[in-house]
Write an enzyme that holds these catalytic residues in place. Structure first.
Site: not given
Length: 309
Positions: A125, A162, A164, A246
């Protein structure tokens, strides 16, 4: 050649507020899972600290020093709503980036077949000059830039599964025709980026968003129909995996329903492409995964696949 496991106890000293999902127990859970006898052939090394100049391959030096200078003497300071630092965070971040860079060096030199870098804080991120989403430095991006600068890699790919979207990696590589960034992720979900029409200046950004509730069949279809064909055409000399776990059905921060077998499958598919264009060179860097059992089992499946390649 063996698979390399790179980690460092300093990564446990990056402390987060009570109840925060990105916590030291994540690494402890992975470490316990990789103590099983089937992982006895892993070559285990400690992550060196990255030089600030290496981190500056992706982030302005002014940003790197600002993160260093934000490190508290005691307690925990917040950098944004969900990203914080404790006294041990800066060294942990240096080891996280340094572990990813060391993995590239070992794989490029032919001393390791491939590598898994079990570190925290995660990285994908972090934009060019902005920490966010639990991340301080973009470890996978730094490793990729290092491969280009030190080892002369012409084309590299970062593949991110991931749950996200890796907005930071997309930001860093947006205008770079020498790096493909491919991502599967839940949408809508934090951080809100990753739509199919986000393609980068040279069409080298490839997003395959999934809907809440999607399981392994939809994930595999996104890989087979979107990510893998583009990856084959791109013919990378190195594949860096942003390995977040995740998207597992147990994870509390999202709503995909992947199982360990899906991460095993994706790992093998990426290794097949690496075998055709990159002499098998794969470096995998830990990102998210917040249910300890789901994380440990998924990381174990991922590493087992790397070892069998």
């Amino acid at each position: 050649m063996a698979t390399l496991l790179i980690t460092h106890s300093a990564c446990l000293n990056h402390l987060t507020p009570a109840g925060h999902p990105e916590r030291p127990d994540r690494l402890r859970a992975i470490d316990r899972a990789l103590e099983h006898e089937r992982f006895q052939d892993l070559v285990r090394v400690e992550a060196p600290a990255a030089a600030l100049e290496t981190i500056a391959l992706c982030h302005p030096m002014s940003y790197v020093t600002a993160v260093r200078d934000a490190t508290p003497k005691e307690g925990i300071v917040g950098l944004d709503a969900d990203t914080s630092m404790s006294p041990g965070s800066f060294e942990a971040a240096l080891r996280a980036a340094g572990g990813a860079v060391h993995a590239v060096d070992e794989v490029m030199a032919g001393r390791a077949k491939n590598a898994f870098v079990a570190i925290r804080p995660p990285g994908h991120h972090t934009e060019t000059a902005r920490p966010m989403g639990f991340c301080l430095f973009n470890n996978a991006a730094i490793a990729t830039r290092h491969a280009q600068k030190k080892h002369g890699i012409e084309r590299a790919a970062v593949v991110d599964f991931d749950v996200h979207h890796g907005n930071g990696s997309q930001d860093i590589f947006w205008a770079d025709k020498t790096v493909m960034y491919g991502s599967t992720h839940q949408m809508p979900l934090y951080p809100g980026t990753g739509a199919k029409d986000e393609r980068g200046e040279h069409g080298t950004v490839v997003n395959a968003p999934l809907r809440p509730g999607d399981g392994g069949d939809k994930f595999r279809a996104a890989f087979e129909n979107v990510i893998l064909p583009r990856l084959k055409d791109f013919r990378p000399d190195l594949i860096v995996i942003s390995a977040g776990f995740d998207a597992h059905m147990r994870d509390p921060l999202a709503n995909l329903n992947l199982l360990e077998a899906d991460f095993d499958w994706a790992t093998r598919k990426l290794m097949e492409i690496a075998d055709t264009s990159a002499s098998g060179r794969v470096v995998s860097v830990l990102e998210g995964g917040y249910d300890l059992q789901g994380l440990a089992n998924s990381a174990a499946a991922h590493v087992a696949a790397l070892m069998q390649g």
